[in-house]
Scaffold this motif. Structure first.
Motif, PDB file in Angstrom:
ATOM      1  N   LYS A 266      31.146   8.093  34.588  1.00 29.40           N
ATOM      2  CA  LYS A 266      30.430   8.380  35.841  1.00 29.40           C
ATOM      3  C   LYS A 266      28.963   8.730  35.578  1.00 29.40           C
ATOM      4  O   LYS A 266      28.088   8.391  36.378  1.00 29.40           O
TER       5      LYS A 266
ATOM      6  N   SER B  19      33.782   7.718  41.739  1.00 33.97           N
ATOM      7  CA  SER B  19      33.013   8.329  42.833  1.00 33.97           C
ATOM      8  C   SER B  19      32.977   9.849  42.750  1.00 33.97           C
ATOM      9  O   SER B  19      32.084  10.486  43.317  1.00 33.97           O
ATOM     10  N   GLY B  20      33.937  10.418  42.043  1.00 29.88           N
ATOM     11  CA  GLY B  20      34.010  11.874  41.965  1.00 29.88           C
ATOM     12  C   GLY B  20      34.784  12.504  43.101  1.00 29.88           C
ATOM     13  O   GLY B  20      34.988  13.721  43.134  1.00 29.88           O
ATOM     14  N   GLU B  21      35.244  11.706  44.057  1.00 35.33           N
ATOM     15  CA  GLU B  21      35.992  12.240  45.194  1.00 35.33           C
ATOM     16  C   GLU B  21      37.397  12.671  44.797  1.00 35.33           C
ATOM     17  O   GLU B  21      38.027  13.489  45.466  1.00 35.33           O
ATOM     18  N   TYR B  22      37.907  12.115  43.730  1.00 37.51           N
ATOM     19  CA  TYR B  22      39.232  12.450  43.207  1.00 37.51           C
ATOM     20  C   TYR B  22      39.235  12.095  41.726  1.00 37.51           C
ATOM     21  O   TYR B  22      38.369  11.356  41.235  1.00 37.51           O
TER      22      TYR B  22
ATOM     23  N   GLU C 149      44.650  13.814  40.654  1.00 43.67           N
ATOM     24  CA  GLU C 149      44.924  13.500  42.054  1.00 43.67           C
ATOM     25  C   GLU C 149      45.599  12.132  42.195  1.00 43.67           C
ATOM     26  O   GLU C 149      46.448  11.931  43.081  1.00 43.67           O
TER      27      GLU C 149
ATOM     28  N   ARG D 197      45.434   6.597  46.660  1.00 44.63           N
ATOM     29  CA  ARG D 197      44.164   7.169  47.103  1.00 44.63           C
ATOM     30  C   ARG D 197      42.973   6.424  46.494  1.00 44.63           C
ATOM     31  O   ARG D 197      41.881   6.400  47.059  1.00 44.63           O
TER      32      ARG D 197
ATOM     33  N   GLN E  66      35.809   0.650  42.789  1.00 42.57           N
ATOM     34  CA  GLN E  66      34.399   1.003  42.904  1.00 42.57           C
ATOM     35  C   GLN E  66      33.513   0.216  41.937  1.00 42.57           C
ATOM     36  O   GLN E  66      32.339  -0.003  42.213  1.00 42.57           O
TER      37      GLN E  66
END
Length: 388
Positions: free
Chosen positions: A85, A112-115, A119, A126, A130
């Motif tokens: 990332k 993205s860092g969202e999960y 998770e 989910r 990307q």
């Protein structure tokens, strides 16, 4: 056999001699920065130098992640995803075995860092794609280049667990037999047996269907005819190309069908004792196939007719027995370890193994014969008492 079925495949697949050169078509003038996922062992081979030369010719900046561990924990996978990332690369190229490709696929949907990986273990769907991923296998076995699966070890559960998400299907795959030159025989053999297990398990799965059967059977034809020379001779490039095709076909079969009790019962062996995935599958393959024989006579007979065909006029049971003998002969010829005792597994571990193995319900539901607690205990005991 299922009445409704579907098939997922990478968008582009290149195979055959010098197919690595097709990488130019995939990346030239398309990306600002490429992240190369590999490991130290593979980086020491000439095939990675060829990849670097192609990327240099394309004038694309690269960042290399080569500290990926074999059969990583979810935390180790997350560490690599986090490092990826930070680099803001817009394309991933993974060149390596199953673990390398699995972590690269996770990075492609978790940047993205969202999960994170944790998770995704809880909710695999989910994740969304990307960053595009190009996968180049350097072993002919896992089929990771074809599947939407990423396998990580979960130490707190003493299990390997599969994260399955269609978004992890590769954007492109390159199958080049040169990538297998220099691969040690023991790794070539164990990964080849892994592909063999994929083919037979998918063909005999409760979720088997015309799509999966077609790819599984073609995989088995290639494996039975090529695995020994591909593993034993470094110069057997044609056979290595055929094994790469076989592993890919078996991977496609997984996406359409699914593995069964062989993989389910092998996951605790990797999770608890860090037995290499191909080796643990080889240990469980014959015990499970023998256990399944009464429920899979038709399928075993069909595989015999298409793949072995040494004798005519045999009953289904005779064909099934000869198929199992042929598999046993291949495993022993390739000297793949078969005894759990060689890895320090004893009868005192039995109940924990049975408990953990029966937790892999995602795969056990595919098995044509129900694996009871008593059956799982018997199968692990058989692997403990195996010779070799």
């Amino acid at each position: 056999m299922l009445n409704e079925y579907s098939l997922m495949m990478p968008e582009k697949i290149y195979s055959g001699n010098n197919s690595l050169e097709k990488l130019k078509l995939l990346v030239m003038d398309k990306y600002k920065k490429v992240a190369v996922f590999t490991d130290r062992g593979i980086r020491g081979s000439g095939i990675v130098d060829t990849l670097f030369d192609i990327l240099e010719e394309c004038k694309i900046p690269i960042v290399v992640f080569d500290e990926l561990p074999s059969e990583p924990t979810w935390m180790e996978a997350q560490k690599t995803v986090d490092a990826f990332k930070e680099e803001s690369a817009d394309c991933i190229i993974a060149i390596g075995g199953g673990s390398v490709m699995d972590v690269a696929k996770l990075a492609s949907i978790a940047s993205s860092g969202e999960y994170g990986v944790k998770e995704l273990l809880e909710d695999p769907l989910r994740g969304v794609k990307q960053v595009p991923a190009i996968l180049i296998p350097t072993t002919a076995g896992t089929g990771s280049e074809a599947t939407p699966n990423s396998i990580v070890t979960v130490p707190e559960k003493n299990l390997k667990i599969g994260i399955v998400n269609p978004a992890m299907i590769a954007d492109a795959v390159i199958l080049d037999g040169r990538a297998l030159i220099g691969l040690p025989k023991k790794i070539a053999a164990s990964t080849g047996i892994d592909a063999l297990a994929h083919g037979i398990e998918c063909y005999t799965s409760n979720k088997a269907n015309p799509f999966s059967n077609m790819f599984a059977m073609e995989a088995l034809k290639l494996i039975f005819n090529n695995i020994i020379p591909a593993c034993e001779r470094q110069d057997a490039v044609e056979e290595k190309n055929n094994m790469l095709l076989a592993a890919f076909y078996a991977g496609v079969a997984i996406t359409a069908s699914g593995t069964t009790a062989v993989h389910a019962l092998s996951y605790p062996l990797g999770g608890r004792y860090h037995i290499p995935h191909g080796v643990s599958n080889a240990m469980m393959l014959l015990p499970v196939l023998k256990y399944n024989k009464e429920a899979c006579l038709k399928e075993f007979s069909e595989i015999y007719d298409e793949v072995i065909k040494k004798e005519q006029g045999l009953s289904q049971e005779e064909k099934a027995d000869l198929l199992l003998i042929e598999i046993d002969t291949i495993i022993k010829r390739l000297e793949v370890p078969l005894s759990l005792k060689a890895y320090g597994v004893s009868k005192s571990d039995l109940e924990a193994l049975v408990h953990d193995g029966l937790e892999v319900k995602r795969l056990l539901v595919n098995n044509k014969r129900t694996v009871t607690e008593e059956a799982a205990r018997m199968l692990y005991l058989e692997a403990m008492e195996a010779e070799g």
